[in-house]
Motif scaffolding. Structure first.
Motif, mmCIF file in Angstrom:
data_model
loop_
_atom_site.group_PDB
_atom_site.id
_atom_site.type_symbol
_atom_site.label_atom_id
_atom_site.label_comp_id
_atom_site.label_asym_id
_atom_site.label_seq_id
_atom_site.Cartn_x
_atom_site.Cartn_y
_atom_site.Cartn_z
ATOM 1 N N TRP A 100 52.663 32.986 30.895
ATOM 2 C CA TRP A 100 51.703 33.680 32.574
ATOM 3 C C TRP A 100 50.978 32.646 31.149
ATOM 4 O O TRP A 100 50.533 32.523 30.399
ATOM 5 N N TYR A 102 46.178 33.322 32.330
ATOM 6 C CA TYR A 102 45.910 34.444 32.226
ATOM 7 C C TYR A 102 43.984 34.202 31.195
ATOM 8 O O TYR A 102 44.160 33.020 30.883
ATOM 9 N N PRO A 141 49.060 40.111 31.291
ATOM 10 C CA PRO A 141 50.040 40.855 31.853
ATOM 11 C C PRO A 141 50.062 41.990 30.753
ATOM 12 O O PRO A 141 49.485 42.026 29.643
ATOM 13 N N TYR A 281 51.464 37.875 38.746
ATOM 14 C CA TYR A 281 51.552 36.824 37.586
ATOM 15 C C TYR A 281 51.321 35.504 37.966
ATOM 16 O O TYR A 281 52.058 34.856 39.417
#
Ligand SMILES: *[C@@H]1O[C@H](CO)[C@@H](O)[C@H](O)[C@H]1NC(C)=O
Ligand SMILES: *[C@@H]1O[C@H](CO)[C@@H](O)[C@H](O)[C@H]1NC(C)=O
Ligand SMILES: *[C@@H]1O[C@H](CO)[C@@H](O)[C@H](O)[C@H]1NC(C)=O
Ligand SMILES: *[C@@H]1O[C@H](CO)[C@@H](O)[C@H](O)[C@H]1NC(C)=O
Ligand SMILES: CC(=O)N[C@H]1CO[C@H](CO)[C@@H](O)[C@@H]1O
Length: 384
Positions: A100, A102, A141, A281
């Motif tokens: 992911w 982020y 997440p 996501y």
């Protein structure tokens, strides 16, 4: 964020220097940080690299280096992909590759690495601030495995179905079997209403790009695709295929209309009031590049159109399932006998042939799914 633990620093400063430096480097090598250690150094973004200055895929010496996640799930399922006996696959797979993207994962040092790779595998030709603005809105997440082992599981295994939109599913009667998995992944124009018998009706993970949301809702209305899947607790996974996806993310996460390619579009409207940040996501460019480099390198990468090639959204979804589930069954993915079926399963009346878009390598995808099936890594739905 994982920096060098304090205890290592103390050890380094107090007790030794050279020997410990070697030890430290070995430690970093064995436990690659999820964020580069040298991020504090004051540096500026590298000059922009342009795709057209390269006549084939440029290969950097850090091409095959990917962010790793030291909090990655450690499966206890005996049939997990991590226990595969296929030597080639075992060598290629990185179970702890960072999935992911982020906030906190993009700083100038990271940018300077990723700006060497074309989209969606990196940020070549983009501007730091344009991407950074969007990435800094994406929440981290809560847990790294997006799919928990189901409570009812007797063997600690996560069983997933990944459903592509191939015409092979027309009249397949696979709906019940697909829905019987712990989790069901779908991509793009994931029409289920009216096709339940063949494709099931559950969706646990919906993989998309800004374009696939925008275009599929427009074009697939006539097939009953009125909204994207809205199952309770569904996870929405975005493939950031280009700058327009970062513009989209900004609009989505700020609850505004987007600027740029989809100017004036409100991304939130596609979620019909059910959008929840904690179930959204975005795939990391390193994960996408890892899939291309290690599992799906195409001959197209050696030609003048190198920058156009990328695996399909279905391919990324299938590999995401391989990295978040233990047992993966694939339905509606392209097979050698694709000419016998329509392009998409929802085209039940008129047979259409598969359109081969230049940005994908369908021949390679056919071979890849067959190989994964033959070596027992996935089970691929085929008809004879
Ligand atoms: C799917 O179909 C089953 C059986 O018809 C039904 O019980 C269930 O509610 C449906 N699920 C969704 C998400 O529509
Ligand atoms: C788009 O641009 C307008 C005007 O500059 C700005 O007010 C708005 O916040 C921007 N939207 C997004 C999602 O950045
Ligand atoms: C969003 O989802 C999370 C996790 O499922 C949940 O805890 C939270 O209450 C939800 N928020 C809203 C506004 O529905
Ligand atoms: C879909 O399956 C049905 C039943 O086998 C068949 O009659 C129809 O021609 C198929 N549609 C296409 C487009 O192949
Ligand atoms: C070295 C080189 O050829 N650089 C060119 C790359 O592409 C940009 C944008 O078209 C040109 O301005 C550079 O001169």
């Amino acid at each position: 964020m994982h920096l060098i633990p304090n205890i290592v620093w103390r050890y380094l400063i107090n007790d030794c220097f050279y020997v410990c430096l070697v030890k430290l480097l070995t430690f970093v090598q064995k436990n690659p940080p999820t964020v580069t250690v040298f991020s504090q150094i004051n540096i500026t973004p590298i000059p922009v690299l342009y795709k057209k200055n390269f006549t084939k895929l440029p290969v950097w010496d850090f091409e095959d280096v990917y962010l790793r996640n030291n909090e990655a799930r450690k499966p206890t399922c005996p049939k997990s992909l991590q226990n595969t006996e296929d030597p080639k696959f075992k060598e290629a797979v990185l179970p702890d590759v960072q999935l992911w993207l982020y906030k906190g994962l993009l700083n100038v040092a990271e940018w300077n690495r990723l700006a060497h790779f074309n989209n969606p595998f990196g940020f070549m030709e983009y501007k730091y601030n344009e991407v950074k603005r969007a990435v800094d809105l994406i929440p981290k997440p809560k847990s790294t495995g997006i799919l928990p082992v189901p409570e009812s599981s007797k063997d600690d295994c996560i069983r997933c179905a990944v459903v592509g939109s191939g015409g092979i599913l027309n009249n397949s009667k696979m709906g019940k079997e697909i829905d019987s998995h712990d989790y069901v992944f779908r991509v793009n124009g994931a029409v289920t209403q009216g096709y339940e018998e063949d494709v099931g009706n559950r969706t646990s993970v919906y993989v998309h790009t800004a374009f696939s949301l925008y275009a599929n809702i427009l074009m697939l209305k006539k097939y009953g695709f009125n909204s994207i899947p809205q199952d309770e607790g569904i996870k929405y996974v975005m493939i950031p295929e280009g700058l327009r996806d970062f513009e989209w993310i900004q609009g989505l996460l700020q609850g505004k209309a987007t600027n740029g390619s989809f100017k004036g579009v409100r991304p939130l409207k596609y979620f019909e009031g059910k959008f929840n940040e904690s179930r959204f996501y975005v795939l990391h460019p390193d994960f996408l590049r890892y899939i291309r480099n290690r599992f799906m390198p195409s001959k197209q990468m050696q030609g003048i159109h190198w920058a156009m090639y990328r695996p399909t959204n279905g391919a990324f979804a299938l590999f995401l399932a391989l990295h978040t589930c233990d047992i993966v069954d694939a339905y509606g993915f392209i097979t050698e006998d694709h000419h016998k079926y329509s392009n998409y399963y929802y085209e039940t009346l008129k047979k259409t042939s598969v359109i081969f878009f230049i940005n994908h390598d369908y021949g390679l995808e056919i071979k890849t799914w067959k190989k994964l099936h033959d070596s027992g890594i996935i089970r691929l739905f085929q008809r004879h």
